[in-house]
Write an enzyme that holds these catalytic residues in place. Structure first.
Site, PDB file in Angstrom:
ATOM      1  N   GLU A 261     -96.176 -29.190 -39.206  1.00 26.40           N
ATOM      2  CA  GLU A 261     -95.912 -27.994 -38.513  1.00 26.40           C
ATOM      3  C   GLU A 261     -96.361 -26.766 -39.026  1.00 26.40           C
ATOM      4  OE1 GLU A 261     -94.592 -28.670 -35.276  1.00 26.40           O
ATOM      5  OE2 GLU A 261     -94.622 -26.733 -34.495  1.00 26.40           O
TER       6      GLU A 261
ATOM      7  N   HIS B 196    -102.610 -24.171 -31.405  1.00 21.23           N
ATOM      8  CA  HIS B 196    -101.282 -24.767 -31.996  1.00 21.23           C
ATOM      9  C   HIS B 196    -101.508 -26.676 -32.410  1.00 21.23           C
ATOM     10  CE1 HIS B 196     -97.052 -25.294 -32.800  1.00 21.23           C
ATOM     11  NE2 HIS B 196     -97.243 -26.570 -32.210  1.00 21.23           N
ATOM     12  N   GLU B 197    -101.957 -27.278 -31.159  1.00 23.75           N
ATOM     13  CA  GLU B 197    -102.240 -28.670 -31.314  1.00 23.75           C
ATOM     14  C   GLU B 197    -103.554 -28.745 -32.054  1.00 23.75           C
ATOM     15  OE1 GLU B 197     -99.909 -30.456 -30.427  1.00 23.75           O
ATOM     16  OE2 GLU B 197     -98.547 -28.884 -29.061  1.00 23.75           O
TER      17      GLU B 197
ATOM     18  N   HIS C 103    -102.792 -28.827 -35.703  1.00 24.48           N
ATOM     19  CA  HIS C 103    -102.309 -30.092 -36.119  1.00 24.48           C
ATOM     20  C   HIS C 103    -103.306 -31.146 -36.107  1.00 24.48           C
ATOM     21  CE1 HIS C 103     -97.881 -29.785 -35.635  1.00 24.48           C
ATOM     22  NE2 HIS C 103     -97.878 -29.472 -34.467  1.00 24.48           N
TER      23      HIS C 103
END
Lengths: 520, 520
Positions: A311, A281-282, A285
Site C-alpha cells: 500500500e 493508485h493501482e 501497486h
C-alpha cells in the site's frame, strides 16, 4: 525497465544445493497454480458471464485442493526442517533464506489449520457477505450480527491455531503484515490519530473552502480509458507486461510477477478522479510488482513485502506524488488534451487544490489524506478489542458512532453509512491497518527520495518521474518480498517504521493548502 | 433455454453405483483443470500482454503435468477395466457408458504415448510452427521440409502406439473424428469432389458474375461489435452464459459447458463478412455447447461429439441458414441499422448473392461453399498418402499444385499461397476432413429439419430461428458427446453420414443462384 539487481546484490537462489533446488521447484509449481487461480479470479471480476459462477466455483475448488495438498505435503515439512538448520550459513543467500521463510509460512498455514476449519471459514464468509449485502441495504445491523459473531469465533480459532506471543489479534495482523504486532501498530497509530484530529479541526477553523466543481462533468468512458493508459504509461507502467481493465472495485493482480501485472479501475462518467486517481493508485501497486527481479519469477519473493508495504507504493504514486502540484505541472496537459472543452480554462492550481480538498465524511473510500487514517483508526481499534474479547458484537454500532464523533466530528445517521459500510468484516479481521501503514511508509520513503534527489521537486515539475521509479526499482522493487517489512524499511530508509514523516508531510502539505499558520 | 432431456431420455449418471460415482468425481476434477487450462489459452489469445509468455508457459506446463498424472493414474485404469465388464448392463445409462468410453480414450492416450514422445511432439510443433512462419514469408518450402519430415515421423509413431486396424492414418483421424476411418471418409468424399468440380465448371460456363461491392466499405469496429452481438443474440446465443471477444483467428472455447461458452471473431474495417459471418460460424459452435444438458457439466460428455459434428453446427448456422435468403429477409434490417449510409440502398438479393459468390481461389479460409470442400480434398488426400508412406515430403508442392489444377482449375504461382498456406501441418495430421464432414452433416441435418418443419422456409423468412434451435437442443445439443458421430447421425436423421444431402443442397442452391439449367 527491469532491474536485475539491488545495489549490486543479486536476488539468486543457490540452486547448486540440492535441497534449495528441490524446494524451489516445489514452490515454483505451487506459484504457477496460484497464478492460474488468480487468472480465474481476474476473469470473474472483469468479464465472466453472470451464470458461469457454478462452473467456476468447482474449478477453483479443485485447484484449491491440489494447492493445499502440495503446500501441506509432509515431505515439504521435512525438507523445510532440514533447510532451517543450515540456511543461516553464509554459503546461502538472502533469497534462499527468504524462500525458506515464505514456504514455512504457507506450510504452517496449510498444516495448522484443519481443512474443516478452512472450509467452514470459506462458507461462513460467503454467507456472511450475502447477509452483509442485505443488512446494508436494509440498515439492519441486527441481522448481520450473528454472522459477525461466527466470524469472530472462527477468527479467534484461527489465531489460536496459528499462535501468537502477545494477543490473539497479533496472529491475524501477521497474516497481512508479517512481523508486526497490535501493540507496535498502536504505537505507530496513536500520534497519527491525535495529529490528524487536530489538523482537521484547524482546517475546519480556517474558514477556507475548496471548490471541486472542475472534477465533475461529462467524461465519456472511452476517453477516460485512453487517459488512464497515458497516465499509467507516463509514470512507467509497462504495457508489454500488463493491461488495464475495469471492475466494480479497482484491484491489482499478477499472473507471474514481473512478467504479467494487470490492474483495474472503475469509471464514473461524472467524476473524473474515480478512474484517473485509481490508475495512479493501482498503477503504483503495479509498478512495485513490475520492478521485481526476473530471478524471483514463480516464487512468493516476487511482489510486495506485505499489505502495508504494498500500500505504501499505491499511496506514494497516488497521493504523495500524484496529488502534488509539481507532478501535475506538465501532466495536467494530458487531462486537458483528453477533455479540452472541460479543462481548457481550468487553472492548474484549481485542479490540484480540488484533488486535495479535506472534508470529513462518513465513507472511508472517498476520504481525503487527512481524514483517511482516522477511518482506519476506528476500524483497527474496534477489530482489536473485538478479536481479543473485550467488547461484544452488539456494541459495535454504538462504539463506531462514538469514535466517528470523536475523531472526525461527525456521526453516521444510520448503520448503512456507519458500521455496515465495508464488506471486509464479512471475511475476517486484521487487514485494515495496512492502509495507514502504507501511508506511514510512503511518507518515510518519500523523505528518503527527497534526500537522495535534492532537486526532486524541480524534476517532478519538469514532467519526469523516471528517476524515482529507477531508484525504487533498484533499492526496493527488485528485491520484492525478500525481507520482512521492518527490515526492508531499515534497509531503505535507515530506520524502522516511523510515523513522524507522515505527520510532517500531512501538516506541511495541508497547512500550505489551507493557509494555516504553523503551530508552535 | 437449456433442454434437460433428449426426447424424454435424461442424461444422468448412475451415481448410486460407487464405481460410477468414483469415476465421475475423477473425471469432473480433471475437467475442471482442463477448463482452467482453456481459460489460460483464451486469455493468451484475447488479451495477454506480449511479454507474459514465459510465465504462462510455466503455468500451463505445471498444470499439464498434473492433468497427465491424473489421466494416467493406474488406479483409474483398474477402475475402467472393472466398469467395462459391467457397464453394458441395463442398470447403467448411456451417459455411464459414454463416461467410461471417454475416460478410456484419455487414459489410453495418456498411457500409450510415453511422456518423452508427448514432449518431443510439443517441442517439434513449436519449432515447426516457427519454421513454417519463415518459410511462408520467404516462399521457401525446402526450409520447412525437414520439420515436416520430423512431424511425419512423430505422427507415425503416435499412430503406431495408439493402434489402428486398416491404415496408420486412421489412428490420427480417430483423434479428431472418433470411429471414422480413412476409407470411410474417402467413400464420403469422392462423390463430393466429383460433383463439386463439375458444378464449379458449370458455374464458370454460365457467364453470370456476382458483384460483391456491397460487402466492402468503411465499417467502424465498435459498430461491428454491436452488430455481431445482436446477430448472435438473434439466433439464440445466451450472453448470460457467454461473451464475444476478438482474436487473430476466430475460435470458440468453453470453461464449463453449458455454463460458460465464449467465442471470438476477427474484425476487418473494410470487409463486413469477416466478423459478421464469423459470429454466425463461431456462434453456431457455441449454440451447440450452450445446449448441453446441465447434468453433463464437468464431464467430456458436455460439448460436441467430434470435430466434424461440431463443424456441422458452425456450417449449419453460418452457411445453410446464414447464407440463405429467407434468413436475411428480416435480419438484413439489423445490418442496415448498423450501417445505414452503406446499406440503405442495397437490395436484399444483392446482399445475399454477394454472400454466395462462387470463385475458385487459392486460399481455403476465403472459399465459397462450392469450392471449400475441394480445398479439403487436396489436404486430406495428401495427408493420407504422406502418413501412410506412399509419397515423400519433397513431392508435396508438386502434388499440391497438380491437385489444385485438377479440382479447382487454378494453380498456385508459389508455395506461399500453395502448400504453405495452412499452419496445421506444423502441428500434425488428421484434422482437415472434419470441415467437410461438417458440411455433409449440416446438409443432412438440415434435410431432417425441413421434414420436421414443412414451413421452415416461411418461418425463417419471418425472422424466427428459435424453433430450429429448440429442435436441435432437444434432439442433438442436449446429449452432447454421449454418442459416437455415426451413431448420433443415425439417431438424429435415421441414417449414417451420407454425402448425397450435401450434393443436392449445393447443386440446388447454386443452380438457382447462377441460373443453371438442371442436369439430366
Amino acid at each position: 525497465m527491469m532491474s536485475e539487481n539491488n545495489s549490486g546484490e543479486t536476488m539468486q537462489f543457490t540452486t547448486s544445493d540440492e535441497r534449495i533446488s528441490t524446494l524451489l521447484k516445489r514452490v515454483q509449481e505451487t506459484t504457477d497454480l496460484l497464478k492460474l487461480e488468480a487468472l480465474a479470479s481476474w476473469d470473474q471480476h472483469t468479464q465472466m458471464p453472470e451464470r458461469a459462477g457454478e462452473a467456476r466455483m468447482h474449478q477453483v475448488a479443485t485447484l484449491d485442493g491440489i494447492i493445499h495438498e502440495r503446500q501441506s505435503d509432509p515431505a515439504l515439512g521435512k525438507l523445510l526442517q532440514e533447510l532451517e538448520g543450515v540456511v543461516s550459513q553464509s554459503r546461502f543467500t538472502d533469497a534462499d533464506r527468504s524462500l525458506v521463510r515464505h514456504a514455512r509460512r504457507s506450510y504452517d498455514q496449510a498444516t495448522k489449520l484443519p481443512p474443516e476449519l478452512v472450509e467452514e471459514r470459506a462458507k461462513v464468509a460467503v454467507a456472511s457477505l450475502e447477509s452483509w449485502v442485505k443488512a446494508r441495504q436494509n440498515n439492519d445491523f441486527a441481522s448481520f450480527a450473528p454472522w459477525l459473531q461466527r466470524t469472530v469465533h472462527l477468527q479467534r480459532e484461527i489465531a489460536d491455531r496459528l499462535g501468537y506471543t502477545e494477543t490473539r489479534f497479533d496472529a491475524l495482523i501477521d497474516l497481512h503484515d508479517p512481523g508486526l504486532t497490535a501493540s507496535e501498530v498502536e504505537a505507530l497509530f496513536v500520534p497519527i490519530r491525535d495529529v490528524s484530529t487536530r489538523l482537521l479541526k484547524r482546517i475546519q477553523a480556517s474558514g477556507k473552502t475548496i471548490d471541486t466543481a472542475c472534477l465533475f462533468g461529462n467524461f465519456p468512458i472511452s476517453q477516460q480509458e485512453a487517459l488512464c493508459k497515458k497516465m499509467a504509461a507516463s509514470v512507467g507502467y509497462d504495457f508489454t507486461r500488463g493491461m488495464i481493465a475495469s471492475s466494480a472495485h479497482p484491484f491489482m493482480i499478477d499472473f507471474g510477477t514481473p512478467l504479467d501485472v494487470r490492474f483495474t479501475v472503475r469509471y464514473s462518467e461524472q467524476f473524473l478522479p474515480m478512474a484517473l486517481m485509481a490508475a495512479l493508485h493501482e498503477g503504483g501497486h503495479a509498478l512495485y510488482e513490475q520492478g521485481s527481479a526476473p530471478s524471483l519469477l514463480r516464487t512468493p519473493l516476487a511482489g510486495g513485502a506485505s499489505s502495508g508495504i504494498h500500500e505504501s507504493q499505491s499511496r506514494l504514486w497516488e497521493n504523495v506524488i500524484g496529488r502534488s502540484e509539481p507532478f501535475w505541472q506538465k501532466k495536467f496537459a494530458l487531462v486537458q488534451e483528453a477533455f479540452p472543452q472541460h479543462f481548457a480554462e481550468v487553472p492548474l492550481p484549481t485542479f490540484v487544490q480540488a484533488l486535495n480538498k479535506v472534508e470529513p465524511s462518513l465513507i472511508r473510500v472517498e476520504a481525503d489524506e487527512v481524514t483517511y487514517n482516522l477511518h482506519i483508526m476506528v476500524r483497527f481499534e474496534l477489530e482489536k478489542v473485538l478479536v481479543n474479547g473485550e467488547i461484544s458484537v452488539e456494541s459495535l454500532p454504538r462504539l463506531w458512532n462514538e469514535k466517528y464523533r470523536e475523531y472526525l466530528g461527525i456521526e453516521p445517521e444510520n448503520d448503512t453509512v456507519g458500521v455496515l459500510q465495508d464488506m471486509h468484516w464479512s471475511d475476517g479481521f486484521g487487514g485494515f491497518q495496512g492502509y495507514t501503514i502504507g501511508n506511514i511508509c510512503a511518507a518515510q520513503i518519500f523523505k528518503k527520495l527527497q534526500s537522495e534527489f535534492p532537486d526532486l521537486k524541480e524534476r517532478l515539475a519538469g514532467g519526469d518521474t523516471s528517476f524515482i521509479l529507477q531508484w525504487l526499482s533498484e533499492h526496493m522493487y527488485s528485491i520484492g518480498a525478500t525481507y520482512l517489512p521492518q527490515d526492508l524499511m531499515v534497509r531503505l530508509t535507515g530506520e524502522s517504521m516511523n510515523p513522524n514523516y507522515l505527520l510532517s508531510y500531512l501538516t506541511g502539505k495541508f497547512e500550505k493548502i489551507y493557509d494555516l499558520s504553523p503551530e508552535s
